[in-house]
Design a protein around this motif. Structure first.
Motif, PDB file in Angstrom:
ATOM      1  N   ILE A 140       0.851  -1.341  -0.053  1.00 34.28           N
ATOM      2  CA  ILE A 140       0.047  -0.042  -0.054  1.00 34.28           C
ATOM      3  C   ILE A 140       0.999   1.143  -0.044  1.00 34.28           C
ATOM      4  O   ILE A 140       1.825   1.387   0.645  1.00 34.28           O
ATOM      5  CB  ILE A 140      -0.779  -0.007   1.125  1.00 34.28           C
ATOM      6  CG1 ILE A 140      -1.989  -1.416   1.227  1.00 34.28           C
ATOM      7  CG2 ILE A 140      -1.691   1.319   1.290  1.00 34.28           C
ATOM      8  CD1 ILE A 140      -2.755  -1.338   2.421  1.00 34.28           C
ATOM      9  N   GLU A 159      -5.203   4.119   1.785  1.00 36.45           N
ATOM     10  CA  GLU A 159      -5.777   2.998   2.247  1.00 36.45           C
ATOM     11  C   GLU A 159      -5.655   1.755   1.418  1.00 36.45           C
ATOM     12  O   GLU A 159      -5.720   0.562   1.843  1.00 36.45           O
ATOM     13  CB  GLU A 159      -7.060   3.261   2.831  1.00 36.45           C
ATOM     14  CG  GLU A 159      -7.150   4.222   4.116  1.00 36.45           C
ATOM     15  CD  GLU A 159      -8.549   4.420   4.532  1.00 36.45           C
ATOM     16  OE1 GLU A 159      -9.657   3.790   4.067  1.00 36.45           O
ATOM     17  OE2 GLU A 159      -8.646   5.135   5.517  1.00 36.45           O
ATOM     18  N   ASP A 160      -6.081   2.164  -0.007  1.00 28.64           N
ATOM     19  CA  ASP A 160      -5.926   1.029  -0.921  1.00 28.64           C
ATOM     20  C   ASP A 160      -5.437   1.486  -2.177  1.00 28.64           C
ATOM     21  O   ASP A 160      -6.097   0.923  -3.188  1.00 28.64           O
ATOM     22  CB  ASP A 160      -7.639   0.908  -1.240  1.00 28.64           C
ATOM     23  CG  ASP A 160      -8.340   2.168  -1.491  1.00 28.64           C
ATOM     24  OD1 ASP A 160      -7.573   3.258  -1.778  1.00 28.64           O
ATOM     25  OD2 ASP A 160      -9.696   2.126  -1.544  1.00 28.64           O
ATOM     26  N   GLY A 197      -8.341  -4.445  -4.923  1.00 30.70           N
ATOM     27  CA  GLY A 197      -8.010  -4.505  -3.580  1.00 30.70           C
ATOM     28  C   GLY A 197      -6.707  -4.945  -3.193  1.00 30.70           C
ATOM     29  O   GLY A 197      -6.178  -4.767  -2.115  1.00 30.70           O
ATOM     30  N   THR A 207      -4.808  -9.770  -0.482  1.00 31.94           N
ATOM     31  CA  THR A 207      -6.342  -9.880   0.420  1.00 31.94           C
ATOM     32  C   THR A 207      -7.031 -11.174   0.397  1.00 31.94           C
ATOM     33  O   THR A 207      -7.549 -11.763   1.373  1.00 31.94           O
ATOM     34  CB  THR A 207      -7.283  -8.714  -0.098  1.00 31.94           C
ATOM     35  OG1 THR A 207      -6.900  -7.543  -0.430  1.00 31.94           O
ATOM     36  CG2 THR A 207      -8.333  -8.862   0.492  1.00 31.94           C
ATOM     37  N   ASN A 230      -7.721   3.972 -10.566  1.00 29.08           N
ATOM     38  CA  ASN A 230      -8.690   3.900  -9.465  1.00 29.08           C
ATOM     39  C   ASN A 230      -9.997   4.877  -9.280  1.00 29.08           C
ATOM     40  O   ASN A 230     -10.666   4.798  -8.531  1.00 29.08           O
ATOM     41  CB  ASN A 230      -7.830   4.226  -8.250  1.00 29.08           C
ATOM     42  CG  ASN A 230      -6.793   2.934  -8.042  1.00 29.08           C
ATOM     43  OD1 ASN A 230      -7.049   2.108  -8.205  1.00 29.08           O
ATOM     44  ND2 ASN A 230      -5.541   3.464  -7.649  1.00 29.08           N
TER      45      ASN A 230
END
Length: 547
Positions: free
Chosen positions: A76, A81-82, A252, A256, A392
């Motif tokens: 990251i 955060e993403d 993500g 994950t 994104n």
């Protein structure tokens, strides 16, 4: 089911069907429930194997020397955060049925990967020897590029009965797969990828320029020249299993999938249904394993870097094979010397990536002079080799993989730090896009990786050389242990480097499932008669022996 999956060709077993059958993978005797199994490495193979062993009623204890996730590493960018950089695996073909079983199980989503000449990429720029070409599809490129694509397709037909073999794989006709594939093993094990294309009637009749374009650009994920010295069998598997086609990325970040599987509860034998791998491990993995040896009691002792020693009836090793001789003091008696030869001779390929975060997906802006996007997915003979763009959303930070390179191109940047790597990449891209100021859009710090420089990996993935089939056969078939001496039983191997398809996560998952069957069998367990496991059919469907 007739769609393409990684069904063989060396061992045509339907792992996806075994995973999803209502009878489950099998069972172990109740008096063995709760026993601990050590798993060295918390990557794709270690975590998936741990999940299935937990469901069988065993207690998997995971050891991790570096970062959870192994080469499924989603980094990251700071202050976000993403917004992520996929440092390891980043594109996953839909034929990876066993892997996608776990993607679906944990509720992760995927989307088409922006490979060259795909709709997801939008547009592609090919820059070779100073000539820049813009294309949205193959039809937009000069005839030479179509000749290259057609020649390779023809070479596959000529040298490997490609359509017949792939049709058998789609139909999951194991007997037919082996009938066609097994003779190819002897024919191509000791010959290189480059030999395959130059000796084919279709490709060999073309010019060196055609082969050069194929090496620099290729079709699918990019150029093939880094693989030219490899055994042709390795390339055939990639093509036959559709591993270079219809690829997707995990929204993500692919890490994950493993993070969620670590915390995923399941219906288990022995354990409550709320049990998770994380829970069985007290919420965290053990530290780095530094020693594996047979104890006087007959159990296998695993010692971590803090001196804690625990005894196990079974141990699963999923780390890169060279670590067994460089980082983990491993009792030589645990493996036969021919297997040690295979483990030590495994050749790992280098790979480097350089990522930057930018303020927005500015590459979508239209250049008024050309009517084209400012930047496109780029394949080049320059130091960057492959450049990819990840959007994104219009008002959010975006990511550029400035450079993804292998082997010699990866070694060119090995001595340099992150900022120097970015400078080199921007300089190279500046030759292709002379009027685009990429640097002004960069935010935060770059993220880079050279897998060969990581002491926990020593390389990105296996690249088998001609003559390595026998070595791979020894490693892959090691989960069948009934004929091994007692002192060599109970330690198992898994990971994409043990598989027939290195560099692809499906190989890691499939070998993990082989090890699950082997460990289940080691504990006196069996698969259901209506859902036979890989070890139950290995004698009939296993890889051909060249000896």
């Amino acid at each position: 089911m007739t769609d393409l999956s990684a069904f063989g060709p060396d061992f045509p077993f339907a792992y996806d069907r075994w995973l999803t059958h209502s009878a489950g993978l099998g069972q172990i005797p109740a008096n063995r429930h709760g026993e601990s199994v050590a798993i060295i490495g918390a990557g794709a193979a270690g975590v998936t194997a741990g999940h299935e062993l937990m469901k069988l009623g065993l207690r998997p204890i995971l050891y991790e020397s570096g970062k959870f996730g192994g080469r499924l590493r989603s980094e990251i960018f700071e202050s976000t955060e993403d917004v992520i950089a996929e440092l390891g695996g980043m594109r996953f073909p839909v034929s990876s049925k066993a892997f996608y079983h776990y993607v679906d199980l944990v509720g992760c989503e995927s989307a088409p990967f922006p490979n060259p000449l795909t709709e997801a990429a939008g547009s592609t720029v090919i820059d070779l020897e100073g000539e820049t070409l813009f294309a949205r599809t193959l039809a937009d490129l000069p005839e030479l590029y179509r000749e290259v694509a057609q020649a390779y397709d023809a070479a596959l037909q000529e040298g490997a009965r490609f359509s017949d073999l792939q049709a058998a794989m789609k139909a999951k006709d194991a007997k037919r797969v082996k009938e066609i594939w097994d003779p190819l093993v002897a024919a191509w094990d000791e010959r290189t990828f480059y030999d395959f294309i130059t000796s084919s009637k279709s490709f060999g009749a073309l010019s060196f320029r055609h082969r050069e374009v194929f090496g620099q650009v290729g079709f699918g994920t990019g150029g093939w020249d880094s693989d030219f010295p490899n055994s042709m069998l390795e390339i055939l598997r990639v093509n036959l299993c559709g591993l270079d086609d219809n690829q997707r990325y995990i929204k993500g970040g692919v890490e994950t999938v493993l993070q969620r599987l670590w915390r995923q509860s399941a219906a288990c034998a022995h354990w409550p249904d709320s049990t998770t791998l994380a829970g069985l491990n007290g919420g965290a993995t053990r530290a780095r394993a530094v020693k594996i040896a047979r104890d006087a009691s007959g159990a296998i002792a695993v010692t971590d870097c803090w001196g804690r020693k625990d005894l196990y009836e079974a141990v699963l090793v999923t780390c890169q094979s060279h670590l067994l001789t460089t980082s983990i003091e491993t009792d030589e008696a645990l493996f036969a010397q021919p297997l040690w030869m295979a483990l030590d001779r495994t050749r790992y390929m280098q790979a480097a990536k350089t990522f930057v975060m930018v303020d927005r997906p500015f590459w979508n802006d239209i250049n008024p002079a050309t009517g084209r996007p400012l930047l496109s997915m780029t394949l080049t003979d320059r130091i960057t080799r492959g450049t990819y763009f990840f959007d994104n959303g219009p008002d959010r930070p975006a990511v550029i993989c400035l450079s993804y390179s292998w082997m010699t191109d990866a070694l060119k940047v090995l001595p340099h730090g992150a900022e120097k790597r970015v400078e080199l990449a921007l300089s190279a891209l500046g030759q292709t896009y002379p009027n685009v100021d990429i640097a002004s859009h960069i935010r935060g710090n770059p993220i880079c990786v050279s897998w060969e420089a990581d002491e926990n990996f020593l390389g990105a993935f296996k690249g088998a050389l001609p003559g390595h089939y026998r070595y791979n056969h020894r490693m892959y078939g090691h989960f069948i242990q009934d004929d091994l001496p007692v002192q060599q039983r109970g330690i198992f191997l898994a990971g994409d480097g043990i598989s027939w398809t290195p560099a692809w996560v499906e190989g890691a998952v499939q070998t993990a499932l082989n090890a699950v069957w082997g460990i289940m069998h080691h504990f006196g367990g069996t698969s259901s008669a209506e859902n036979r496991g890989p070890g139950d059919v290995y004698a009939d469907l296993g890889p051909i022996s060249l000896d």
